[in-house]
Write a protein that holds these residues in place. Structure first.
Motif, PDB file in Angstrom:
ATOM      1  N   UNK A 358      -8.463 -14.341   4.888  1.00  0.00           N
ATOM      2  CA  UNK A 358      -8.903 -13.666   6.112  1.00  0.00           C
ATOM      3  C   UNK A 358      -7.747 -13.119   6.941  1.00  0.00           C
ATOM      4  N   UNK A 359      -6.531 -13.388   6.534  1.00  0.00           N
ATOM      5  CA  UNK A 359      -5.377 -12.932   7.296  1.00  0.00           C
ATOM      6  C   UNK A 359      -5.203 -11.428   7.124  1.00  0.00           C
ATOM      7  N   UNK A 360      -5.030 -10.712   8.218  1.00  0.00           N
ATOM      8  CA  UNK A 360      -4.816  -9.268   8.128  1.00  0.00           C
ATOM      9  C   UNK A 360      -3.553  -8.946   7.343  1.00  0.00           C
ATOM     10  N   UNK A 361      -2.568  -9.834   7.405  1.00  0.00           N
ATOM     11  CA  UNK A 361      -1.335  -9.690   6.632  1.00  0.00           C
ATOM     12  C   UNK A 361      -1.569 -10.284   5.244  1.00  0.00           C
ATOM     13  N   UNK A 362      -1.542  -9.436   4.212  1.00  0.00           N
ATOM     14  CA  UNK A 362      -1.847  -9.882   2.846  1.00  0.00           C
ATOM     15  C   UNK A 362      -0.641 -10.492   2.143  1.00  0.00           C
ATOM     16  N   UNK A 400      -5.647  -5.032  -7.039  1.00  0.00           N
ATOM     17  CA  UNK A 400      -7.105  -4.919  -7.040  1.00  0.00           C
ATOM     18  C   UNK A 400      -7.764  -6.286  -6.839  1.00  0.00           C
ATOM     19  N   UNK A 401      -7.187  -7.325  -7.405  1.00  0.00           N
ATOM     20  CA  UNK A 401      -7.711  -8.670  -7.199  1.00  0.00           C
ATOM     21  C   UNK A 401      -7.621  -9.055  -5.730  1.00  0.00           C
ATOM     22  N   UNK A 414      -9.393  -3.397   2.021  1.00  0.00           N
ATOM     23  CA  UNK A 414      -8.821  -3.445   0.681  1.00  0.00           C
ATOM     24  C   UNK A 414      -7.667  -2.476   0.565  1.00  0.00           C
ATOM     25  N   UNK A 415      -6.587  -2.763   1.285  1.00  0.00           N
ATOM     26  CA  UNK A 415      -5.482  -1.805   1.394  1.00  0.00           C
ATOM     27  C   UNK A 415      -4.192  -2.272   0.732  1.00  0.00           C
ATOM     28  N   UNK A 416      -4.261  -3.297  -0.108  1.00  0.00           N
ATOM     29  CA  UNK A 416      -3.065  -3.741  -0.832  1.00  0.00           C
ATOM     30  C   UNK A 416      -2.771  -2.741  -1.945  1.00  0.00           C
ATOM     31  N   UNK A 417      -1.532  -2.288  -2.006  1.00  0.00           N
ATOM     32  CA  UNK A 417      -1.117  -1.309  -2.999  1.00  0.00           C
ATOM     33  C   UNK A 417      -0.251  -1.967  -4.078  1.00  0.00           C
TER      34      UNK A 417
END
Length: 425
Positions: A358-362, A400-401, A414-417
């Motif tokens: 749930x953390x905005x920082x991934x 993607x995971x 879903x903004x992790x690149x």
């Protein structure tokens, strides 16, 4: 051997030298800052059982073992490496050995070290958290000193710091201190109750939570305007533990109390440096102090936890390109964390509503997927561990995971690149 990691950006090093040097010149010229005007009167000494028991409890509440006791090493004999952007500093020997420890220190010397960062021999680096220990009362300092005088003296010399020039010139700290050493820390919550006041003392002073959960500036100073908003801890980042930040990730006072006491809650388990803080410190707090610390972190009127939004439907996942992430989850994660993300009691934490998810920082989520977590034991018999998937999954698959977990069970974007994943390899 445990390594305490407090790495920060180097910043403008020349400016650091100039500012600290200027401060040192001012102090060495005799314009002493009132921060150094502390009492030279020794406190009570002796072997009073109540005093020593209190001192031991304070040592636990202050998390002294984490930096002064190596894994499988003698109690409080030092040697724990603390990584900083200015080099490696080692926790010192604080046993009563007269040659290598604090056996020749008086209680006034000990208080000055906690309060002003000044040891009898030289100034201390703020890797020793005197910037927050400054709030410890003289009475508690004396009790802690009395307890440390009773632990076995260990004739182990301190490891020399590995700090390059010019930062190895400790006298520079006499310029740093009047610039950045504050008498009081800002409050992050609102309260007036006796429980809240006790919690403020435990959290801001003894527990020194500010040291890890607050970002730092280019001079290594705490950015007190962003207190408890999270910071860098080497490979991991410490989360936002302001009342607002806790509520955003679903924390309730009851969850926090359980987390501090047991290292586990419905929102996840303690890991990284927080596991050490739990293992050596917070699990030893009395129930009253546990509740007081939580009362301070959440305030006398705690904010309600934010509810998770409804997860995207399969069609929405397909449109957002999240189906690959679900396939990766089912292939490598569901066996331990269950298809529905609810985990397995005693073995794996739930990912649904997990505080890290749930953390905005991934950052931490991606790091854990890549590198896993070391096996850790918890008081109720749980044992948590996780393998890393850096060798099995590509940057694209991990991104993607992570996005699948964040959107389905974390209420995040879903903004992790792939590039974000590659940067953490």
């Amino acid at each position: 051997m445990r390594a305490r990691t407090r790495k920060r950006g180097w910043g403008i090093l020349l400016a650091v030298v100039i500012v600290l040097g200027a401060g040192a010149v001012v102090l060495l010229s005799g314009l002493l800052d009132p921060h150094y005007e502390t009492s030279d009167v020794d406190g009570p000494e002796g072997n009073d059982a109540q005093l020593l028991a209190r001192g031991k409890y304070l040592a636990q509440a202050g998390d002294c073992m984490a930096c002064h006791t190596t894994k499988d090493g003698p109690l409080y004999a030092g040697g724990v490496p603390i990584e900083t952007p200015f080099g490696t500093i080692y926790g010192t020997n604080i046993t009563p050995d007269k040659q290598h420890g604090i056996g020749e220190w008086t209680s006034a010397d000990f208080y000055r070290a906690l309060h002003d960062g000044l040891a009898p021999e030289h100034p201390l680096y703020p890797a020793m958290p005197y910037t927050t220990y400054r709030g410890i009362s003289r009475e508690d300092s004396d009790a802690l000193y009395a307890y440390l005088r009773t632990v076995p003296p260990i004739a182990v010399p301190d490891k020399p710091t590995e700090v390059p020039f010019p930062f190895n010139m400790r006298f520079l700290m006499r310029g740093w201190n009047p610039l950045f050493l504050k008498d009081e820390l800002p409050d992050v919550s609102q309260g007036e109750s006796q429980q809240w006041l006790r919690g403020r003392y435990l959290t801001n002073s003894l527990g020194h939570c500010t040291e890890c959960h607050t970002p730092r500036g280019v001079f290594g100073q705490l950015k007190l305007g962003s207190t408890f908003e999270g910071g860098e801890l080497g490979e991991l980042n410490s989360p936002d533990i302001t009342p607002e930040g806790l509520a955003r990730r679903g924390w309730t006072p009851e969850h926090l109390q359980r987390f501090l006491a047991l290292g586990l809650s419905p929102l996840g388990s303690a890991y990284g440096d927080m596991y050490e803080a739990f293992h050596f410190s917070t699990r030893h707090l009395s129930q009253e102090d546990n509740q007081a610390m939580v009362a301070y972190l959440t305030g006398d009127q705690p904010q309600p936890p934010q509810a998770l939004p409804e997860p995207p439907q399969e069609q929405e996942e397909a449109q957002a390109g999240l189906t690959t992430g679900r396939s990766v989850y089912l292939a490598v994660c569901a066996g331990c964390h269950a298809v529905n993300g609810e985990g397995k009691p005693g073995a794996t934490v739930a990912l649904k509503g997990n505080s890290t998810v749930r953390n905005a920082d991934a950052h931490n989520l991606v790091h854990v997927i890549l590198h896993g977590l070391e096996a850790r034991s918890f008081p109720e018999g749980d044992r948590q561990s996780m393998p890393g998937f850096a060798d099995e999954l590509t940057d694209e698959q991990i991104a993607r995971l992570a996005n699948h977990l964040r959107t389905r069970w974390g209420g995040q974007k879903g903004d992790v690149q792939p590039g974000d994943v590659g940067a953490l390899r």
